[in-house]
Design an enzyme around this catalytic site. Sequence first.
Site, mmCIF file in Angstrom:
data_model
loop_
_atom_site.group_PDB
_atom_site.id
_atom_site.type_symbol
_atom_site.label_atom_id
_atom_site.label_comp_id
_atom_site.label_asym_id
_atom_site.label_seq_id
_atom_site.Cartn_x
_atom_site.Cartn_y
_atom_site.Cartn_z
ATOM 1 N N HIS A 29 6.079 4.091 0.932
ATOM 2 C CA HIS A 29 4.721 3.539 0.817
ATOM 3 C C HIS A 29 3.853 4.189 -0.259
ATOM 4 O O HIS A 29 2.927 3.561 -0.763
ATOM 5 C CB HIS A 29 4.011 3.538 2.172
ATOM 6 C CG HIS A 29 3.386 4.853 2.561
ATOM 7 N ND1 HIS A 29 4.042 5.792 3.301
ATOM 8 C CD2 HIS A 29 2.166 5.377 2.288
ATOM 9 C CE1 HIS A 29 3.252 6.849 3.493
ATOM 10 N NE2 HIS A 29 2.108 6.620 2.882
ATOM 11 N N GLU B 222 2.070 3.999 -5.878
ATOM 12 C CA GLU B 222 0.726 4.494 -6.172
ATOM 13 C C GLU B 222 0.760 5.909 -6.766
ATOM 14 O O GLU B 222 -0.021 6.215 -7.655
ATOM 15 C CB GLU B 222 -0.100 4.464 -4.877
ATOM 16 C CG GLU B 222 -1.593 4.379 -5.033
ATOM 17 C CD GLU B 222 -2.110 3.283 -5.959
ATOM 18 O OE1 GLU B 222 -1.373 2.314 -6.225
ATOM 19 O OE2 GLU B 222 -3.248 3.404 -6.432
ATOM 20 N N ASP B 223 1.706 6.741 -6.323
ATOM 21 C CA ASP B 223 1.664 8.157 -6.706
ATOM 22 C C ASP B 223 2.797 8.633 -7.614
ATOM 23 O O ASP B 223 2.806 9.785 -8.024
ATOM 24 C CB ASP B 223 1.677 9.041 -5.434
ATOM 25 C CG ASP B 223 0.414 8.857 -4.609
ATOM 26 O OD1 ASP B 223 -0.557 8.284 -5.153
ATOM 27 O OD2 ASP B 223 0.399 9.275 -3.445
ATOM 28 N N ASP C 53 -17.123 12.115 36.036
ATOM 29 C CA ASP C 53 -16.252 10.941 35.973
ATOM 30 C C ASP C 53 -15.224 11.147 34.872
ATOM 31 O O ASP C 53 -15.337 10.585 33.800
ATOM 32 C CB ASP C 53 -17.178 9.758 35.655
ATOM 33 C CG ASP C 53 -16.489 8.437 35.828
ATOM 34 O OD1 ASP C 53 -15.334 8.431 36.269
ATOM 35 O OD2 ASP C 53 -17.117 7.424 35.500
HETATM 36 MN MN MN Z 1 0.485 8.039 2.495
#
Ligand code: MN
Length: 718
Positions: free
Chosen positions: A72, A76-77, A260
């Site tokens: 994933h 992008e990287d 509670d």
């Molecule tokens: Mn990530």
Amino acid sequence: MQQLEKLLNTVRAYQPSFDSEIVEKAYAYAKNMHEGQFRSSGEPYVTHPVAVAQILAEMKMDVTTIVTAILHDTVEDTDATLEDLEKNFGKSVSDLVNGVSKLTRIESQTLEGKQAENFRKLLLAMSEDIRVLLVKLSDRLHNMRTMGGIKNVDKRRRISLETLEIYAPLAERVGVHFIKEELEDLCFEQVNPEARESITNRLSYLRKEGIDVVDAIIEELTKILHDVGIQAEVTGREKTRYSIWKKMQRKNVAFEQLSDIMAFRIIVDKPEDCYLVLGTIHGKYHSVPGRFKDYISTPKPNGYKSIHTTIMGPRRQRIEVQIRTHQMHDEGELGVAAHWAYKGSNRPQERDVTKYRWLRELLEILEQEQKPEDFWEHTKLELFQDRVFVFTPQGDLIELPNGATPVDFAYAVHSAIGDRCVGAKINGRIAPLNSRLMNGDQVEVITAKTQNPSPTWERFVVTGKARSHIRKYVRNQQRDEFIILGKAMIQKVFRQEGYDFSEKAVTGTLKHYRLDEGDDVYANIGSGVFVARDVFKLIFPSHKAEIVKRPSEHMDQAVMVRSEDSGGPMPIKGLIPGMAMHFARCCHPLPGDRIVGIVTTGKGVTIHTIDCDTLETFADTPERWLDVSWGDNDDEASVQVGRLFMTMANETGALGNVSTVIGRNGGNITNLKITSRSLDFWEMTVDIFVQDTKHLNNVIAALRATPEIISVERARGR
Ligand code: MN
């Protein structure tokens, strides 16, 4: 490698025959791509995507999703490309990674309140495939779990607030309850550590006091249900600290009053057993008034089903009890993922289990498609697919219907911006006003004070707001013209019937038409809503028209139009008597020219030649064009002005020769203007009295034969 083994084993547990090779290949690929990258904690970067895949494997997701999770962050990287992923792992994986990357790119925006709600919608709208969203949520969960690695306190706080605003509600929205709870607790720790600690302390105090008796209560509840013959699974736990905190804030409760704190779940096989359990425990213990909620008959909007009640429990302790079936439980915890898990196992499947529209459709697909991959291929999130979300230059999100254009956007921001817009930049680039906006676009509107809405915009805008503003403007503008036209038309009827026109007579009809002023009546006549003769009949009901004239009769009658250049009046057909009319000075139409009448606000009708440049100005207002033609002229002495544009050599006596040629051909110069004078040439316009086009053409032919004349032509639109 240990991490990978664990992942493979987890998947193997629910899908024994899966292709582990593709997962190993994805792992090798991601490891290679992320080589040299490290997490804030110092670990190799690849541990992150594998951990994300592990979260999804625990949700029993399909192999495509697991592979997507491992990859994933590569696009992008790292240097990896979508083409590369498609070649190695197939189109589904590259599409999904692309989807996740898109979400990652817009994630840096921080928004609050209403904006956060829109941002969540944007994420949903962008996640066409539910798997994209599940990967993104798991990614966020792992990042939050490992947040300790980030040293900057402000950054941790900012990310946590964003997670609380956006991702935890989003997890709830798609029904993945465990991610929502864990995200909230992790954020709580960052955002309000003092409150979290106070609650932790109070909980351990209550535990020391022996009030925390979860196990004992489970035992007692199980026994009671067993005695009446119900097979039930009873679990209990402390409520999450964040949910306690929220409830304390909502109900304005102090820590000391906090009691509670325990929640129990009773899970049964059949929906009808839920009510049997409810009846049994309400019969045994006092229920707390106002705390009973039946989400089975009325599920929450996200599809959540359960019965909630609060009782004074076995130890005189307030406890909350949730009653549901196994399937309701799994759906509550895993949301959409639960349906996959159900398909994979042999557990009973109910047809009406879900309130998700898209899931209902999916279940049908599921019955026909055998492979799990097909199931997810068809899983298109339909939430907000009919909306588009775009950013203002200030980073605000604007929600528009699908197909919206920059003009819709401009009107959505402010009607004054819409009225004045002349252009738009989409993501920094100039774009046409009819461009279709896409999710996540940043839109900037260019305005000009002199701009007015254009009627052509109405053809492409999709919002009601834009449409109504454009229409209103066009209506006002047309109205002025209709008033002039309408007034001329009613005046004509008065004249035909032998009456003097009176405005007062027309205002007498206002009450009948329920209008406010005389101009309203004229505008209605001019735009064709009222027939002028009907209005006349209303004014003079007893008048009997002897001869009913054809309404179009006035079109056949020639009207004498006087030229402003002191030429004689010329007959024109196709005009309405009584309207102001004149010949255009730009093109000086002559009898024989093809002509057109243009309705000009405040000036009546102007007659142009059909080839006049000025007509371009009226190209997009065809309603202002009148069909006109020359009438028969009985007065042979009548002359008109023709204007010529000529270039002449600068020679001694040249101008004298030119005027002689014109005079010899029956023309009479009325005006002459030199527009440019250089050493060699003079340029000038010459106005000449002529009878008609034929006459002027003779003059032109003679001039062209004159040696000093370089060029000569009719002046058009100058
Ligand atoms: Mn990530």
